[in-house]
Design an enzyme around this catalytic site. Structure first.
Site, PDB file in Angstrom:
ATOM      1  N   CYS A 253       0.856  -1.202   0.000  1.00 53.79           N
ATOM      2  CA  CYS A 253       0.000   0.000   0.000  1.00 53.79           C
ATOM      3  C   CYS A 253       0.884   1.242   0.000  1.00 53.79           C
ATOM      4  O   CYS A 253       0.753   2.131   0.841  1.00 53.79           O
ATOM      5  CB  CYS A 253      -0.949   0.002   1.194  1.00 53.79           C
ATOM      6  SG  CYS A 253      -1.805  -1.568   1.482  1.00 53.79           S
ATOM      7  N   ALA A 255       1.606   3.901  -2.199  1.00 51.55           N
ATOM      8  CA  ALA A 255       1.345   5.252  -2.716  1.00 51.55           C
ATOM      9  C   ALA A 255       0.949   6.206  -1.586  1.00 51.55           C
ATOM     10  O   ALA A 255       0.319   5.781  -0.620  1.00 51.55           O
ATOM     11  CB  ALA A 255       0.242   5.192  -3.770  1.00 51.55           C
ATOM     12  N   PRO A 256       1.377   7.476  -1.690  1.00 55.80           N
ATOM     13  CA  PRO A 256       2.051   8.134  -2.807  1.00 55.80           C
ATOM     14  C   PRO A 256       3.577   8.031  -2.801  1.00 55.80           C
ATOM     15  O   PRO A 256       4.235   8.617  -3.660  1.00 55.80           O
ATOM     16  CB  PRO A 256       1.625   9.590  -2.652  1.00 55.80           C
ATOM     17  CG  PRO A 256       1.468   9.762  -1.176  1.00 55.80           C
ATOM     18  CD  PRO A 256       0.925   8.452  -0.672  1.00 55.80           C
ATOM     19  N   GLY A 257       4.160   7.339  -1.830  1.00 55.21           N
ATOM     20  CA  GLY A 257       5.579   7.050  -1.904  1.00 55.21           C
ATOM     21  C   GLY A 257       6.466   7.712  -0.877  1.00 55.21           C
ATOM     22  O   GLY A 257       7.683   7.523  -0.908  1.00 55.21           O
ATOM     23  N   GLY A 258       5.899   8.473   0.049  1.00 54.38           N
ATOM     24  CA  GLY A 258       6.739   9.121   1.050  1.00 54.38           C
ATOM     25  C   GLY A 258       7.501   8.122   1.907  1.00 54.38           C
ATOM     26  O   GLY A 258       8.696   8.277   2.173  1.00 54.38           O
ATOM     27  N   LYS A 259       6.805   7.082   2.359  1.00 48.02           N
ATOM     28  CA  LYS A 259       7.455   6.077   3.197  1.00 48.02           C
ATOM     29  C   LYS A 259       8.431   5.234   2.381  1.00 48.02           C
ATOM     30  O   LYS A 259       9.484   4.830   2.875  1.00 48.02           O
ATOM     31  CB  LYS A 259       6.400   5.207   3.874  1.00 48.02           C
ATOM     32  CG  LYS A 259       5.468   5.972   4.817  1.00 48.02           C
ATOM     33  CD  LYS A 259       4.452   5.044   5.452  1.00 48.02           C
ATOM     34  CE  LYS A 259       3.502   5.782   6.384  1.00 48.02           C
ATOM     35  NZ  LYS A 259       2.584   6.671   5.634  1.00 48.02           N
ATOM     36  N   ASP A 275       1.131  -1.235  -4.793  1.00 48.41           N
ATOM     37  CA  ASP A 275      -0.108  -0.492  -4.577  1.00 48.41           C
ATOM     38  C   ASP A 275      -1.134  -0.952  -5.596  1.00 48.41           C
ATOM     39  O   ASP A 275      -0.793  -1.264  -6.745  1.00 48.41           O
ATOM     40  CB  ASP A 275       0.112   1.020  -4.697  1.00 48.41           C
ATOM     41  CG  ASP A 275      -0.991   1.804  -3.997  1.00 48.41           C
ATOM     42  OD1 ASP A 275      -0.841   2.098  -2.793  1.00 48.41           O
ATOM     43  OD2 ASP A 275      -2.019   2.101  -4.650  1.00 48.41           O
ATOM     44  N   ASP A 320       1.056  -0.326   5.551  1.00 53.72           N
ATOM     45  CA  ASP A 320       0.284   0.888   5.871  1.00 53.72           C
ATOM     46  C   ASP A 320      -1.101   0.676   5.269  1.00 53.72           C
ATOM     47  O   ASP A 320      -1.383   1.097   4.157  1.00 53.72           O
ATOM     48  CB  ASP A 320       0.979   2.112   5.273  1.00 53.72           C
ATOM     49  CG  ASP A 320       0.329   3.412   5.689  1.00 53.72           C
ATOM     50  OD1 ASP A 320      -0.463   3.397   6.645  1.00 53.72           O
ATOM     51  OD2 ASP A 320       0.600   4.437   5.051  1.00 53.72           O
ATOM     52  N   CYS A 373      -3.499   5.585   9.374  1.00 57.65           N
ATOM     53  CA  CYS A 373      -3.642   7.013   9.701  1.00 57.65           C
ATOM     54  C   CYS A 373      -5.032   7.228  10.299  1.00 57.65           C
ATOM     55  O   CYS A 373      -5.767   8.131   9.901  1.00 57.65           O
ATOM     56  CB  CYS A 373      -3.413   7.893   8.477  1.00 57.65           C
ATOM     57  SG  CYS A 373      -4.404   7.467   7.035  1.00 57.65           S
TER      58      CYS A 373
END
Length: 434
Positions: A253, A255-259, A275, A320, A373
């Site tokens: 999961c 996206a958007p790719g920060g992690k 994703d 996530d 989140c």
């Protein structure tokens, strides 16, 4: 109607509000409208701003309409009034009161303009009394559905109002310094040289909060990957997983790719970013390209490993998982109006399926981070307990647990972040083996 005028923009924002009330996410509704109405960049930005302002005050605007209108207005007209009143109650709205009234009247159909004018002018005359009365309803006071507030009250009887208050505030612009390129103090110095006020946050080692949001083009070194935009709470995921060089890592999961990017900043590992949404997965690839990092990306469903797994176990897995996103409403104001109470259980069930599908892919001794989140225990603590009941080979390691939104709830706001849940698990080796 001309989208270059405020009247046209109010009318378009009302269309977006209608779509959200019908179950469409605001970004998707806006994207469709941009194509349909052929909006240029300036009009798109204006409509987007009005639409998000509307989402932040829609509960209050609904409550005001119930007090102002002697009859229930048709759905289309009601959304127009919702937009106008949501703007009218905001002290920082960039429109004079008389301009807002005149332009909303212009946006209405000819036969409805007298009604719109009467409602809005009455609000301006009786503003204080009407606001006081409307805010007696919790949904108007906190701009959250009643079921949402009831769940917060049940889970956090001493803190629920502070959590709801945090969701009313504008989100800070928080950065993650790429510590593989330089220190946080060095980047703070670069910001100071650029005239951008900022401070370090205690939440995460690379977290910085700007005093005022700026465009990413203004951030020193952004294009070369020196820094990324990411909430301070979200910055805890990658260090918690603690990838090591050469390890095989799955970011499910993603996206958007920060992690994803953060994991690769911490270690040169073999990473698969997964994703289900190909369009959102493209954003992962864009983020990695900016940072000069590489990962394998795959568009597939995390709960169906047979479609994408090559049979080689992972050393570390970050899951996530999908959730209500109840912890990030100050960044995504439409979420509070999109979600239904039934979504909590439905999304928790979906997440459980993903966790169960991914767990067998982890090596014995490997680490597994489960995160959401959300602030609802059904998606965090209770999800973890149910998972442990199903998987006796899982050991729990120290982790942050439930992070609650802290904006305006601590004197110094030194740990300002959104709401997240984190659990860290390790797979025990089978009895009698390594």
């Amino acid at each position: 109607m001309n989208p270059g005028t405020l009247a046209g923009q109010i009318a378009l924002a009302a269309q977006i509000s209608t779509a959200v009330r019908a179950g469409s996410a605001l970004p998707q509704a806006l994207a469709a409208l941009v194509v349909e109405a052929r909006l240029d960049a300036a009009a798109r930005g204006a409509v987007q701003d009005i639409a998000y302002r509307t989402m932040r005050e829609r509960g209050l605007a609904d409550g005001l309409i119930d007090r102002l209108a002697s009859r229930r207005p048709p759905a289309e007209l009601r959304e127009l009034l919702v937009v106008a009143l949501a703007l009218a109650v905001q002290a920082d709205a960039p429109y004079a009161e008389h301009t807002l009234v005149d332009q909303t009247v212009e946006a209405a159909k000819p036969g409805e303009r007298g009604f719109v004018n009467a409602v809005l002018r009455r609000f301006l005359r009786e503003r204080a009394a009407l606001l006081d009365a409307a805010r007696q309803r919790p949904e108007a006071r906190w701009n959250l559905p009643r079921w949402w507030l009831d769940r917060l009250r049940g889970a956090y009887p001493e803190r629920w109002q502070a959590i709801a208050d945090a969701g009313l505030l504008p989100p800070p612009m928080t950065l993650r310094v790429n510590l593989s390129q330089g220190t946080r103090d060095a980047y703070l110095a670069r910001l100071a040289e650029a005239g951008i006020g900022a401070e370090a946050l205690a939440t995460a080692p690379g977290a910085i909060r700007l005093q005022h949001p700026v465009g990413v083009a203004a951030l020193p070194g952004f294009e070369s990957g020196a820094v990324s935009v990411q909430d301070a709470g979200a910055q805890l995921a990658a260090p918690l997983l603690d990838p090591q060089p050469g390890e095989r890592v799955l970011d499910a999961c993603a996206a958007p790719g920060g992690k994803t990017a953060h994991l690769l900043e911490l270690a040169d590992c073999e990473l698969l970013a997964l994703d289900i949404d190909p369009e959102r997965l493209a954003r992962v690839e864009e983020n990695l390209a900016r940072l000069g990092r590489r990962a394998q990306t795959r568009a597939a469903s995390a709960d169906r490993p047979a479609d994408w797994w090559d049979g080689r176990p992972f050393d570390r897995i970050l899951a996530d998982v999908p959730c209500t996103a109840s912890g990030i409403v100050r960044r995504h104001a439409d979420i509070r109006w999109l979600r239904r109470e039934a979504d909590v259980d439905q999304l928790a069930t979906l997440a459980a399926g993903i966790l169960d599908a991914l767990w067998p892919l982890l090596k014995p001794g490997g680490r597994f981070v489960f995160s959401t989140c959300s602030v609802f225990p059904q998606e965090g603590e209770r999800q973890l307990q149910r998972f442990l009941d199903r998987h006796p080979d899982a050991s729990v390691l120290p982790a942050p647990g439930q992070l609650l939104p802290t904006a305006n709830t601590a004197p110094a706001q030194s740990d300002d972040h959104d709401g997240f849940y984190y659990a860290l698990l390790q797979k025990r080796a089978p009895s009698g083996g390594e």
